[in-house]
Enzyme design. Structure first.
Site, PDB file in Angstrom:
ATOM      1  N   PHE A  67       0.829  -1.211   0.000  1.00  0.00           N
ATOM      2  CA  PHE A  67       0.000   0.000   0.000  1.00  0.00           C
ATOM      3  C   PHE A  67       0.861   1.258   0.000  1.00  0.00           C
ATOM      4  O   PHE A  67       0.415   2.336   0.362  1.00  0.00           O
ATOM      5  CB  PHE A  67      -0.927   0.000   1.230  1.00  0.00           C
ATOM      6  CG  PHE A  67      -1.884  -1.153   1.224  1.00  0.00           C
ATOM      7  CD1 PHE A  67      -3.026  -1.106   0.453  1.00  0.00           C
ATOM      8  CD2 PHE A  67      -1.615  -2.299   1.954  1.00  0.00           C
ATOM      9  CE1 PHE A  67      -3.901  -2.172   0.420  1.00  0.00           C
ATOM     10  CE2 PHE A  67      -2.477  -3.380   1.919  1.00  0.00           C
ATOM     11  CZ  PHE A  67      -3.629  -3.314   1.147  1.00  0.00           C
ATOM     12  N   SER A  68       2.111   1.093  -0.417  1.00  0.00           N
ATOM     13  CA  SER A  68       3.097   2.166  -0.277  1.00  0.00           C
ATOM     14  C   SER A  68       2.744   3.454  -1.043  1.00  0.00           C
ATOM     15  O   SER A  68       2.550   3.439  -2.262  1.00  0.00           O
ATOM     16  CB  SER A  68       4.450   1.632  -0.774  1.00  0.00           C
ATOM     17  OG  SER A  68       5.345   2.693  -0.951  1.00  0.00           O
ATOM     18  N   ASN A  69       2.716   4.552  -0.298  1.00  0.00           N
ATOM     19  CA  ASN A  69       2.512   5.862  -0.935  1.00  0.00           C
ATOM     20  C   ASN A  69       3.699   6.202  -1.828  1.00  0.00           C
ATOM     21  O   ASN A  69       3.554   6.885  -2.846  1.00  0.00           O
ATOM     22  CB  ASN A  69       2.386   6.951   0.141  1.00  0.00           C
ATOM     23  CG  ASN A  69       1.162   6.751   0.997  1.00  0.00           C
ATOM     24  OD1 ASN A  69       0.094   6.414   0.482  1.00  0.00           O
ATOM     25  ND2 ASN A  69       1.303   6.941   2.298  1.00  0.00           N
TER      26      ASN A  69
END
Ligand SMILES: Cc1ncc(COP(=O)(O)O)c(C=O)c1O
Length: 302
Positions: A67-69
């Site tokens: 879910f890395s920004n």
């Protein structure tokens, strides 16, 4: 330059709390629709310097979780600049599931190649980095979370004349690049507080190395651990949006803000203090969080 200096000042908004201190938020989340908040600034010099060298075969490689920004932001930069990108993603199991993950889907749509690596392999990122640098000698390999010396220089841009007037500067902490830049470049009299989204005892040392100053405190605000979404925090985020019209996400900014409200109640900040927190963006993560919450029949983030 692919990443430009914003044409207008980033707004600072007061959060009316009716207490003996004043609370403000700097809306770095508004800087760009896809490369938002601290990601913009952490990538600013990394990308601009790299492309200014006119590499023969430009390629940007980086690392991140599902879910890395940061993965989302790098893929967007790649699409914007028309350069290929590669994301080394933690978790082999995602190989067959990325279609259901809004962050990875977004990265893929931006043309990012996704390579899924086991958690064990991912833990040894230094080895992977060495391998990638040999394999792709022209590539820019950006570390996880984008944190390096260039990122720290970029974060300096979040500070300006408008931020000098505050007694406390607050930010969420993951890999430590953002707080390092704030603490390195803020005024002598300002105190920096980092709200740790991750329980990592090595952060204090790594931040000290990047900032070379001891004007910061770290406060655990992981609320059950990195990436754990708790129902009380969802309520807080939803109330915050209804009351102040400002969206927060459940991994970094939502937890930081809840902790700041708790500290205010406990009288942590002396009377008449002016507290500024940085909205570091990451709102793209809400969609992915809601996919998980829906599966678990829990309340969603509005
Ligand atoms: C929204 C958001 N806030 C804060 C952070 C923490 O930044 P850093 O990794 O520089 O500590 C991150 C991670 O990059 C993030 O995505």
């Amino acid at each position: 330059m692919v990443l430009q200096l914003p044409a207008e000042k980033i707004p600072i908004q007061e959060i009316p709390i009716d207490k003996k201190i004043r609370l403000f938020i700097k809306r770095e989340d508004l800087i760009h629709p896809q490369i938002s908040g601290n990601k913009y600034w952490k990538l600013f010099f990394n990308i601009n310097k790299y492309l200014a060298e006119k590499p023969e075969k430009p390629y940007v490689i980086t690392f991140g979780g599902a879910f890395s920004n940061h993965i989302a932001a790098v893929s967007a930069v790649g699409s914007l600049a028309g350069i290929p990108t590669l994301g080394m993603i933690r978790g082999e199991e995602l190989k067959d599931k990325w279609l259901q993950n809004p962050t990875l889907l977004f990265a893929k749509k931006n043309g990012m190649n996704l390579q899924f690596v086991s958690r064990e392999e991912y833990r040894h990122k230094e080895k992977l980095t060495e391998f990638l640098k040999t394999e792709f000698p022209h590539a820019l390999v950006v570390p996880e979370g984008g944190t390096n010396e260039e990122a720290v220089e970029g974060i300096k841009m979040m500070l300006n004349d408008d931020t000098k007037d505050f007694d406390y500067l607050c930010t969420a902490v993951g890999t430590g690049g953002t707080i390092s830049g704030i603490s390195k470049f803020c005024e002598e009299n300002q105190k920096v507080i980092g709200f740790k989204a991750v329980r990592d005892n090595s952060l204090e040392d790594s931040i000290s190395k990047l900032t070379r100053r001891r004007n910061f405190d770290l406060i655990d605000s992981s609320f059950g651990g990195y990436g754990k979404i708790n129902d009380e925090n969802i309520r807080f985020i939803n109330d915050f949006k209804l009351n102040y019209g400002i969206p927060l996400e459940p991994i970094y900014t939502g937890k930081m803000m809840q902790k700041i409200f708790e500290l205010i109640e406990e009288g942590y900040f002396p009377e008449n203090s002016k507290v500024l927190c940085f909205h570091t963006g990451g709102l793209q993560g809400i969609e992915g969080a809601n996919v998980l919450l829906e599966k678990q029949n829990r309340n969603l983030i509005i």
